[in-house]
Design an enzyme around this catalytic site. Structure first.
Site, PDB file in Angstrom:
ATOM      1  N   HIS A 273      13.235  64.000  81.863  1.00 15.02           N
ATOM      2  CA  HIS A 273      14.682  63.858  82.372  1.00 15.02           C
ATOM      3  C   HIS A 273      15.802  64.093  81.371  1.00 15.02           C
ATOM      4  O   HIS A 273      16.786  63.335  81.417  1.00 15.02           O
ATOM      5  CB  HIS A 273      14.629  62.817  83.225  1.00 15.02           C
ATOM      6  CG  HIS A 273      15.743  62.952  84.529  1.00 15.02           C
ATOM      7  ND1 HIS A 273      15.444  63.547  85.602  1.00 15.02           N
ATOM      8  CD2 HIS A 273      17.141  62.685  84.576  1.00 15.02           C
ATOM      9  CE1 HIS A 273      16.352  63.447  86.553  1.00 15.02           C
ATOM     10  NE2 HIS A 273      17.461  63.191  85.812  1.00 15.02           N
TER      11      HIS A 273
ATOM     12  N   ARG B 169      22.023  54.295  81.454  1.00 12.86           N
ATOM     13  CA  ARG B 169      22.826  55.161  80.733  1.00 12.86           C
ATOM     14  C   ARG B 169      23.985  54.559  80.126  1.00 12.86           C
ATOM     15  O   ARG B 169      24.994  54.462  80.797  1.00 12.86           O
ATOM     16  CB  ARG B 169      23.096  56.353  81.615  1.00 12.86           C
ATOM     17  CG  ARG B 169      21.811  57.007  82.230  1.00 12.86           C
ATOM     18  CD  ARG B 169      22.159  58.292  83.128  1.00 12.86           C
ATOM     19  NE  ARG B 169      20.832  58.703  83.548  1.00 12.86           N
ATOM     20  CZ  ARG B 169      20.843  59.773  84.492  1.00 12.86           C
ATOM     21  NH1 ARG B 169      21.951  59.981  85.153  1.00 12.86           N
ATOM     22  NH2 ARG B 169      19.672  60.003  84.934  1.00 12.86           N
TER      23      ARG B 169
END
Length: 254
Positions: free
Chosen positions: A145, A32
């Site tokens: 997700h 991320r």
């Protein structure tokens, strides 16, 4: 590890919960990139030196800082309790995931421990959907997700028709990820989902205004879904059928 999972399952059963969602789409933390850019990695870490650069910004928000400290500071994971009886600290989650070893056979182990419904979250292929059902899952969640794990992963709406064709009627099919509007919910229901999960919407509402924010977020989604159904001529969600969705010519059902 299994001991921690067994404690969580026993706690859920004691509380009278009817279903257990098993998340399989996070064997490790995704890359991320926004987190280190926004300072999340440094601020959630255990070392103090990297945090110093963010002190001026934090001090510009004294009311937020006060609420944060009064609430206990950096959060822990109350549903993940170690042998010492303490919840897992949030900064330790990535390491805990990296050290885990989850196999399909673990579903059989969970099935022996849990008498209620089991829903497997993170299914993105028809083959995995079939396997989950064959191994005892009562439902599946078609989920990537929220697109936060694997870059360039397929959209859940794109893989949904193939999964519906594989297991419809044998398991409850949920969908999440990329749901921003009530019209997105309508699309998923049209393409065969039995229900749609909207976690990010109410999480934003909760962060912005607490309980009232959650209520408002759900009101917005409900109003948009109702409006979309009226414009489609659907009196109930059962009237949301594939014929109401125009798929691109290159759309492929796997």
């Amino acid at each position: 590890g299994r001991a921690c999972a067994e404690r969580a399952i026993a706690r859920a059963e004691k509380l009278g919960l009817k279903g257990l969602f098993v998340t399989i789409d996070t064997p490790v933390s995704g890359n991320r990139e926004a987190d280190p850019r926004n300072g999340m990695t440094a601020l959630m870490g255990t070392k103090w030196l990297p945090k110093i650069a963010y002190v001026p910004e934090i001090m510009r928000h004294p009311r937020w800082l006060a609420r944060f400290l009064l609430d206990g500071g950096s959060p822990s994971m109350p549903n993940v309790v170690g042998e010492d009886g303490r919840p897992l600290p949030a900064p330790d989650v990535a390491n805990a995931l990296a050290g885990a070893n989850i196999l399909w056979e673990d579903l059989g182990w969970i099935r022996k421990l849990w008498s209620g419904a089991i829903v497997v979250k993170g299914i993105m292929t028809a083959a995995d959907a079939r396997r989950a059902v064959e191994m005892g899952a009562d439902g599946i969640v078609v989920s990537n997700h929220g697109g936060r794990q694997l870059d360039c992963v397929a959209a859940t709406l794109r893989v949904l028709p193939g999964i519906v064709a594989a297991v419809k009627g044998r398991a409850t099919i949920f969908l999440d990820s990329g749901v921003r509007r009530g019209s997105d919910i309508a699309k998923a229901l049209c393409l065969g989902a039995d229900a749609v999960l909207v976690g990010r919407a109410y999480a934003y509402g909760l962060a912005a205004a607490g309980d009232a924010g959650v209520d408002r977020a759900l009101e917005i989604l409900r109003a948009d879904l109702t409006r979309s159904m009226k414009l489609l001529g659907a009196a109930t969600v059962k009237d949301l059928t594939p014929e109401l969705v125009r798929l691109p010519e290159n759309f492929r059902v796997d």
